[in-house]
Design an enzyme around this catalytic site. Structure first.
Site, PDB file in Angstrom:
ATOM      1  N   CYS A   1       0.847  -1.191   0.000  1.00  0.00           N
ATOM      2  CA  CYS A   1       0.000   0.000   0.000  1.00  0.00           C
ATOM      3  C   CYS A   1       0.887   1.246   0.000  1.00  0.00           C
ATOM      4  CB  CYS A   1      -0.913   0.003   1.226  1.00  0.00           C
ATOM      5  SG  CYS A   1      -2.077   1.403   1.241  1.00  0.00           S
TER       6      CYS A   1
ATOM      7  N   ASP B   1       0.421   3.778   1.665  1.00  0.00           N
ATOM      8  CA  ASP B   1       0.355   4.382   3.005  1.00  0.00           C
ATOM      9  C   ASP B   1       1.747   4.704   3.542  1.00  0.00           C
ATOM     10  OD1 ASP B   1       0.132   4.539   5.979  1.00  0.00           O
ATOM     11  OD2 ASP B   1      -1.957   4.034   5.591  1.00  0.00           O
TER      12      ASP B   1
ATOM     13  N   ARG C   1       2.841   4.907   6.358  1.00  0.00           N
ATOM     14  CA  ARG C   1       3.248   4.182   7.577  1.00  0.00           C
ATOM     15  C   ARG C   1       3.741   2.771   7.276  1.00  0.00           C
ATOM     16  NH1 ARG C   1      -2.541   5.153  10.194  1.00  0.00           N
ATOM     17  NH2 ARG C   1      -2.990   4.583   8.019  1.00  0.00           N
TER      18      ARG C   1
ATOM     19  N   HIS D   1      -2.079  -4.034   4.882  1.00  0.00           N
ATOM     20  CA  HIS D   1      -1.912  -3.634   6.287  1.00  0.00           C
ATOM     21  C   HIS D   1      -3.270  -3.410   6.930  1.00  0.00           C
ATOM     22  CE1 HIS D   1      -2.730   0.806   5.861  1.00  0.00           C
ATOM     23  NE2 HIS D   1      -2.492   0.501   4.606  1.00  0.00           N
TER      24      HIS D   1
ATOM     25  N   CYS E   1      -6.130  -0.054   6.836  1.00  0.00           N
ATOM     26  CA  CYS E   1      -5.972   0.526   5.491  1.00  0.00           C
ATOM     27  C   CYS E   1      -7.212   1.360   5.133  1.00  0.00           C
ATOM     28  CB  CYS E   1      -5.774  -0.584   4.469  1.00  0.00           C
ATOM     29  SG  CYS E   1      -5.457   0.037   2.796  1.00  0.00           S
TER      30      CYS E   1
HETATM   31 CO    CO Z   1      -3.487   1.193   2.985  1.00  0.00          CO
END
Ligand code: CO
Length: 230
Positions: A43, A45, A47, A99, A102
């Protein structure tokens, strides 16, 4: 005008100097060729950074990231990246890494409109629909979300395994394993979803076994003929 990103450029100078001090020749050794053994499909993302999570250095993991780690059969971006990794870099492992927490999966689960990305997340909404009997009966939104995050990874492992690039690699005897992982934002730990596949013949059984770990509301009665549960 001073760049507002000066702190990042300062960080870069300090990082490069420290790397060269700790490991003289590190950068020049990577100049000629990258030889990563791993490809990460994750992803976007912020993080969920591939290198930090796995303790890998520059040069050790080839990375493709998008919203909610989706691998669509007609996505030339993902397919081209996988092709380069498999045929040119000859990576030995591809980790599809979702994750928990998400936002893309949550939007698909709840039917939230987020904009243009709705069309991308429709792929996950489709999964939610296909596996609704394993999701909708769960008691909390958190549980439904966690399971959809995992099922999304399992499905994307299947998509990678069914790509022409990976099927061709296996057909010519190339060693390549596809894995499904789900990363926990709350503790930094990777959950191996036990869906690793290293040859075409494994795909169906491995995929079915992985999905069946999520109990159906009806206790696992065989699907009716008109249903497309798995
Ligand atoms: Co995500």
């Amino acid at each position: 005008m001073t760049s507002s990103l000066q702190n990042l450029l300062d960080n870069n100078r300090a990082w490069a100097a420290q790397m060269e001090k700790d490991r003289p020749g590190f950068f020049t050794s990577l100049l000629k060729q990258q030889t990563p053994r791993y490809m990460w499909i994750g992803c976007a993302d912020s993080r969920v950074p591939a290198n930090e999570i796995t303790g890998l250095d520059p040069g050790e993991v080839f990375v493709h990231r998008n919203v909610a780690n989706v691998v669509v059969h007609s996505d030339l971006n993902a397919l081209s990246t996988i092709q380069f990794a498999v045929e040119h870099l000859r990576v030995e492992h591809i980790m599809v890494t979702g994750h928990y927490g998400c936002a893309g999966v949550r939007a698909a689960l709840l039917g939230q409109r987020v904009g243009l990305a709705d069309n991308w997340l429709a792929h996950i909404a489709d999964l939610r629909m296909r596996h609704r009997k394993r999701i909708d009966h769960l008691p909390t939104e958190q549980a439904r979300h966690d399971v959809l995050c995992e099922i999304n990874v399992i499905e994307q492992v299947g998509n990678v395994a069914q790509s022409t690039v990976v099927r061709d690699a296996w057909a010519r005897g190339q060693q390549l394993t596809i894995h499904g992982w789900c990363y926990g934002l709350k503790d930094g730990l990777v959950n191996d979803l036990q869906v690793s596949i290293d040859r075409s013949e494994m795909l169906l059984d491995t995929f079915r076994a992985a999905i069946k770990r999520y109990p159906r509301a009806d206790g696992g009665q065989p699907p009716q003929p008109e249903e497309d549960d798995e």
